[in-house]
Design a protein around this motif. Structure first.
Motif, PDB file in Angstrom:
ATOM      1  N   TYR A 169      -2.994 -11.083   0.893  1.00  0.00           N
ATOM      2  CA  TYR A 169      -1.701 -11.199   1.434  1.00  0.00           C
ATOM      3  C   TYR A 169      -1.053 -10.196   0.492  1.00  0.00           C
ATOM      4  CZ  TYR A 169      -1.932 -13.844  -3.156  1.00  0.00           C
ATOM      5  OH  TYR A 169      -2.106 -14.271  -4.331  1.00  0.00           O
ATOM      6  N   SER A 170       0.238  -9.863   1.035  1.00  0.00           N
ATOM      7  CA  SER A 170       1.251  -8.841   0.088  1.00  0.00           C
ATOM      8  C   SER A 170       2.245  -9.915  -0.645  1.00  0.00           C
ATOM      9  CB  SER A 170       2.019  -8.238   1.123  1.00  0.00           C
ATOM     10  OG  SER A 170       2.681  -8.957   1.917  1.00  0.00           O
ATOM     11  N   GLY A 171       2.780  -9.114  -1.754  1.00  0.00           N
ATOM     12  CA  GLY A 171       3.471  -9.849  -2.727  1.00  0.00           C
ATOM     13  C   GLY A 171       2.425 -10.400  -3.826  1.00  0.00           C
ATOM     14  N   ASP A 172       3.118 -11.367  -4.449  1.00  0.00           N
ATOM     15  CA  ASP A 172       2.228 -12.004  -5.752  1.00  0.00           C
ATOM     16  C   ASP A 172       2.332 -13.436  -5.928  1.00  0.00           C
ATOM     17  OD1 ASP A 172       0.209 -11.667  -7.675  1.00  0.00           O
ATOM     18  OD2 ASP A 172       1.501 -10.375  -9.121  1.00  0.00           O
ATOM     19  N   ILE A 173       1.475 -13.784  -6.664  1.00  0.00           N
ATOM     20  CA  ILE A 173       1.528 -15.183  -7.112  1.00  0.00           C
ATOM     21  C   ILE A 173       1.157 -15.243  -8.454  1.00  0.00           C
ATOM     22  CG2 ILE A 173       0.849 -17.590  -6.897  1.00  0.00           C
ATOM     23  CD1 ILE A 173      -0.013 -17.025  -3.709  1.00  0.00           C
ATOM     24  N   THR A 174       1.708 -15.760  -9.479  1.00  0.00           N
ATOM     25  CA  THR A 174       1.391 -15.874 -10.836  1.00  0.00           C
ATOM     26  C   THR A 174       1.566 -17.257 -11.508  1.00  0.00           C
ATOM     27  OG1 THR A 174       3.539 -15.242 -11.672  1.00  0.00           O
ATOM     28  CG2 THR A 174       1.946 -13.410 -11.144  1.00  0.00           C
ATOM     29  N   ILE A 175       0.527 -17.465 -12.287  1.00  0.00           N
ATOM     30  CA  ILE A 175       0.682 -18.807 -13.080  1.00  0.00           C
ATOM     31  C   ILE A 175       0.374 -18.361 -14.610  1.00  0.00           C
ATOM     32  CG2 ILE A 175      -0.392 -21.007 -13.818  1.00  0.00           C
ATOM     33  CD1 ILE A 175      -1.645 -21.061 -10.985  1.00  0.00           C
ATOM     34  N   GLY A 176       1.611 -18.480 -15.094  1.00  0.00           N
ATOM     35  CA  GLY A 176       1.465 -18.439 -16.847  1.00  0.00           C
ATOM     36  C   GLY A 176       1.327 -16.672 -16.916  1.00  0.00           C
ATOM     37  N   GLY A 177       1.786 -15.877 -16.030  1.00  0.00           N
ATOM     38  CA  GLY A 177       1.721 -14.394 -16.154  1.00  0.00           C
ATOM     39  C   GLY A 177       0.416 -13.829 -15.484  1.00  0.00           C
ATOM     40  N   ILE A 178      -0.427 -14.751 -15.096  1.00  0.00           N
ATOM     41  CA  ILE A 178      -1.681 -14.250 -14.704  1.00  0.00           C
ATOM     42  C   ILE A 178      -1.567 -14.146 -13.071  1.00  0.00           C
ATOM     43  CG2 ILE A 178      -4.168 -14.746 -14.252  1.00  0.00           C
ATOM     44  CD1 ILE A 178      -4.063 -16.224 -16.867  1.00  0.00           C
ATOM     45  N   SER A 179      -1.999 -12.940 -12.636  1.00  0.00           N
ATOM     46  CA  SER A 179      -1.866 -12.906 -11.128  1.00  0.00           C
ATOM     47  C   SER A 179      -2.931 -13.475 -10.469  1.00  0.00           C
ATOM     48  CB  SER A 179      -1.414 -11.425 -10.696  1.00  0.00           C
ATOM     49  OG  SER A 179      -1.809 -11.312  -9.268  1.00  0.00           O
ATOM     50  N   LEU A 180      -2.991 -14.289  -9.548  1.00  0.00           N
ATOM     51  CA  LEU A 180      -3.769 -14.920  -9.134  1.00  0.00           C
ATOM     52  C   LEU A 180      -4.877 -13.933  -8.178  1.00  0.00           C
ATOM     53  CD1 LEU A 180      -2.712 -18.472  -7.822  1.00  0.00           C
ATOM     54  CD2 LEU A 180      -4.328 -17.979  -9.797  1.00  0.00           C
ATOM     55  N   LYS A 181      -4.171 -13.054  -7.612  1.00  0.00           N
ATOM     56  CA  LYS A 181      -4.698 -11.902  -6.626  1.00  0.00           C
ATOM     57  C   LYS A 181      -5.623 -11.117  -7.598  1.00  0.00           C
ATOM     58  CE  LYS A 181      -2.210  -9.470  -3.147  1.00  0.00           C
ATOM     59  NZ  LYS A 181      -1.322  -8.707  -2.891  1.00  0.00           N
TER      60      LYS A 181
END
Lengths: 401, 214
Positions: free
Chosen positions: B62-74
C-alpha cells in the motif's frame, strides 16, 4: 508444551518413507566421507613417516651411448655448462646436480686379515653436491691428510652382496653397521703420482645408484694425480623435479636426445599421481557428502514449503523466527546425527577392509590415528550440523518478510 | 503505556480507485488511541479485511504509512513484528488462522504458551462464557465455524494488547453469542485500556464504538 505444539503444527510434514530415504542417503554420504577421510589421513600419516620417498622427485639424466662418437670425442657423452644451464632453466626442474667422476685410477682391496687376500679390483668414485643426498653427511667430509676417505654406497649393493654374492661364495652376510666398521685399502694412481689411502663406508643411499665420495677428494685427486681419462665433463646429472607429472618432461628430453632413468621417472610420476589421487578421493568424499547434505536441505525446504501456511499463522501469533525454526532444526540435526552414528561403524568396516593389506606394505606408527580420525569426522559432522541449522533459520526468516 | 496507531494516506495498491474516492478510511489520515473503539463498516469487497491486514502488518502493498509507537508496519523487521504481535497487536482474522490438526484448546494454548497471559482457569472461564467449554477438546477441523470464531476470540485475548483487531468476528454467531463475545472483548479491552478495531457488514449498534464507513 509450547514447543510440542509448534512441533505438532509444523512437524507433521515428514512422511515416513521420506524420512527413511533421507537417512539412507545421509548414511551413504557420511559413510563415504568417513572412508575418504580415513584414506586421506592414513595416506598423509604414512606419507609424513616416509617423507623422502613420497615428497621429493629425482631422476638421473645421461646421453645415449654412441660408440663411434665417444671414440672420436671423449667428451661426446658429457654435459657442457650451457646444457646444464638449459636443463636448470626448465620449469619442471627444481635443481640440477652433476656427478663429478674421479679421473685417476683407484684400486681397492679388503683390509688385512679379512676375506680373500687376493681380492683386488679397480674402482670408480664420483661426487655429488651434499644437497642431493638422502644420507646423514656428518662424516661425509674429507681433506688432505685425513685418515680415511669416506664413501656412500647404494643400499641395493649391500642387498646384492648379502642375498646373492655372500650366499653363492660361502661368505658371511653383513649388516650396515658392520660395513661401516670395515677399513678398506685404496691405491690411487695417476700420471702425476700415486698414494696409498684407506677408505670407509659412512652411509647407504636409496636414491643414488653409484659410489660416492666427497667432492673435495675428487678435486684433490684429479689435480694432484692427473687424469687417465680424456673425458672432463660430467656424464650423468641428477635432477630434482618440481612437478614429475609435467608434460614438458618427456618432450624436453626427447628433443634434446637425453636419456632418463625410466624407473625413477615412473616412480616419481606415480608417487605424485598417488598424492593427487588421495586428495581427489577425499575431495570426492566431501562432494558426495555435500550432495547428501543438499538432499537433506531440499527435504527440509520442501517441508518448510509444505508448512508455509502454518508458519505464517505462527508469525501472526507472535512467534519469532528462532522458535518456528526450532522444530525443523531439531528434526534435521537428529537425522544427521543418527546417520553419522550409523555410518561410523559401517565406514570403519569398509575402510578397514580396503586398507588392511596396504597397511602391511607401508607400515607406519598408527598411535592416535583412530582418535584423530574420529575427531576430524566428528568436527566435520558438527560443522555440517551447524551449517544446516543456520540455513534452516535463514529459510524461515525469508518467509517472515 | 498508551499507544497510538496512526494511518497516513493509506491506499492499498490493488484497491479499485472508485473505492478510494469518498472513503472514510482510504487516503485519509487519522489516529486510533488505545482505549477508544472503532467500527469500520462496509459492503463486501470494499477492503475491510485489507484494512485489518494492513493494521496487523500482514499486508504491505500500500502507499502511505501505518505506524504504532513510531514503528512503521511497512518497514518493521521480523523481530519488531513478532514483538508487536505478542504484546501490542492482537488479531482475529476473517479466516481465523486456527490450526486444523489441533484442538480448540490447543489452539488457544499455543498463543498463551507464548505470552503466558492467562491461567488455565481464566481460559476455562472465557470458554464457559462463550459457550464452547464442551467442545474445547474437539479438533478445530471438526468444530463449527461459529465455535471456531469464539475459540479464535479467546485466543486473541490471551495476550497483552493495546489494539485488538477483529475482522468480521461475529459473522457466524447468533445474537446471544455475539453479545457474550462483545461483552468479553470489551471487558478485556477495558482491563488493558486497549482499543478494539472491528470490521463488520452490519453495525453492532454498541455505544462504545465510533463508526466509520470504509
Amino acid at each position: 508444551m509450547k514447543s510440542n505444539l509448534v512441533h505438532k503444527v509444523v512437524g507433521s510434514q515428514y512422511p515416513l518413507w521420506r524420512t527413511v530415504l533421507l537417512i539412507i542417503v545421509l548414511i551413504l554420504g557420511l559413510g563415504q566421507t568417513y572412508v575418504s577421510t580415513h584414506f586421506y589421513l592414513l595416506y598423509n600419516k604414512a606419507n609424513s613417516q616416509h617423507h623422502d620417498v613420497h615428497h621429493e622427485y629425482y631422476i638421473s639424466v645421461t646421453k645415449p651411448i654412441n660408440t663411434v662418437a665417444s671414440m672420436s670425442n671423449p667428451n661426446a657423452n658429457g654435459f657442457t655448462n650451457a646444457e646444464i644451464k638449459n636443463i636448470q632453466n626448465q620449469d619442471f626442474v627444481d635443481r640440477v646436480g652433476a656427478f663429478n667422476p674421479t679421473l685417476f685410477r683407484i684400486v681397492i682391496e679388503p683390509p688385512k686379515g679379512m676375506g680373500h687376500q687376493d681380492f683386488r679390483t679397480l674402482l670408480f668414485l664420483e661426487s655429488l653436491p651434499n644437497a642431493f643426498l638422502d644420507v646423514d653427511t656428518t662424516n661425509f667430509k674429507w681433506k688432505e691428510g685425513d685418515k680415511y676417505v669416506p664413501a656412500i654406497i647404494p643400499r641395493s649393493y649391500l642387498d646384492l652382496y648379502n642375498f646373492g654374492f655372500a650366499q653363492s661364495q660361502g661368505m658371511p652376510q653383513v649388516t650396515e653397521g658392520m660395513i661401516k666398521l670395515f677399513v678398506f685399502n685404496l691405491e690411487v694412481k695417476g700420471p702425476k703420482g700415486s698414494h696409498k689411502l684407506q677408505g670407509k663406508v659412512v652411509g647407504f643411499s636409496d636414491r643414488i645408484n653409484t659410489l660416492l665420495t666427497p667432492e673435495s677428494f675428487v678435486n684433490w685427486g684429479n689435480e694432484t694425480l692427473g687424469s687417465v681419462s680424456k673425458s672432463e665433463l660430467p656424464e650423468q646429472l641428477l635432477l630434482k623435479l618440481k612437478n614429475p607429472l609435467s608434460s614438458d618432461i618427456g618432450s624436453f628430453f626427447e628433443e634434446n636426445q637425453y636419456e632418463i632413468s625410466k624407473s625413477d621417472g615412473a616412480k616419481a610420476a606415480l608417487t605424485n599421481l598417488i598424492n593427487y589421487s588421495s586428495f581427489y578421493v577425499w575431495l570426492n568424499g566431501i562432494i558426495v557428502c555435500a550432495l547428501s547434505i543438499i538432499i537433506l536441505l531440499l527435504v527440509v525446504y520442501l517441508s518448510i514449503a509444505s508448512s508455509k501456511t502454518e508458519i505464517m499463522q505462527l508469525f501472526f501469533l507472535g512467534y519469532g523466527v528462532g522458535k518456528i525454526a526450532l522444530p525443523f532444526q531439531k528434526i534435521a540435526a537428529i537425522k544427521l546425527l543418527m546417520a553419522a552414528f550409523i555410518s561410523l561403524p559401517i565406514g570403519a568396516v569398509v575402510a578397514g577392509m580396503i586398507v588392511k593389506n596396504s597397511a602391511q606394505l607401508v607400515p607406519f606408527n598408527s598411535a592416535g590415528f583412530q582418535l584423530q580420525l574420529l575427531l576430524v569426522f566428528g568436527a566435520l559432522v558438527l560443522l555440517i550440523c551447524a551449517l544446516v541449522v543456520l540455513l534452516i533459520k535463514v529459510r524461515i526468516k525469508r518467509l517472515s518478510v | 503505556m498508551p499507544q497510538k496507531l496512526k494511518l497516513q494516506n493509506v491506499v492499498p495498491s490493488y484497491l479499485p480507485e472508485k473505492y478510494v474516492l469518498n472513503s472514510g478510511v482510504w487516503n485519509q489520515s487519522f489516529e486510533i488511541d488505545s482505549g477508544s473503539h472503532f467500527q469500520f463498516q462496509a459492503l463486501s469487497g470494499k477492503g475491510k479485511s485489507t484494512l485489518i491486514n494492513c493494521l496487523f502488518g500482514a499486508l504491505k502493498s500500500y502507499s502511505g504509512d501505518i505506524t504504532i509507537g513510531g514503528i512503521s508496519l511497512k518497514t518493521a523487521n521480523h523481530q519488531q513484528l513478532s514483538s508487536l504481535r505478542s504484546s501490542v497487536l492482537s488479531c482475529v482474522p476473517q479466516g481465523l488462522g486456527l490450526f486444523q490438526n489441533l484442538t480448540l484448546k490447543e489452539n488457544i494454548e499455543l498463543k498463551n504458551a507464548l505470552t503466558k497471559h492467562k491461567t488455565e482457569q481464566e481460559i476455562a472461564e472465557m470458554a464457559e462464557q462463550l459457550g464452547i467449554n464442551s467442545v474445547l477438546h474437539q479438533k478445530a477441523s471438526t468444530a463449527s465455524f461459529g465455535q471456531r470464531q469464539r475459540a479464535a476470540i479467546i485466543r486473541a485475548l490471551c495476550q497483552p494488547f493495546a489494539f485488538l483487531l477483529l475482522d468480521e468476528p461475529f459473522s457466524h454467531l447468533d445474537n446471544d453469542s455475539t453479545s457474550a463475545s462483545l461483552t468479553l472483548i470489551l471487558n478485556e479491552a477495558e482491563k488493558q485500556n486497549a482499543s478494539v478495531v472491528l470490521t463488520t457488514h452490519h453495525s453492532t449498534n454498541h455505544p462504545s464504538f465510533k463508526a466509520y464507513e470504509i
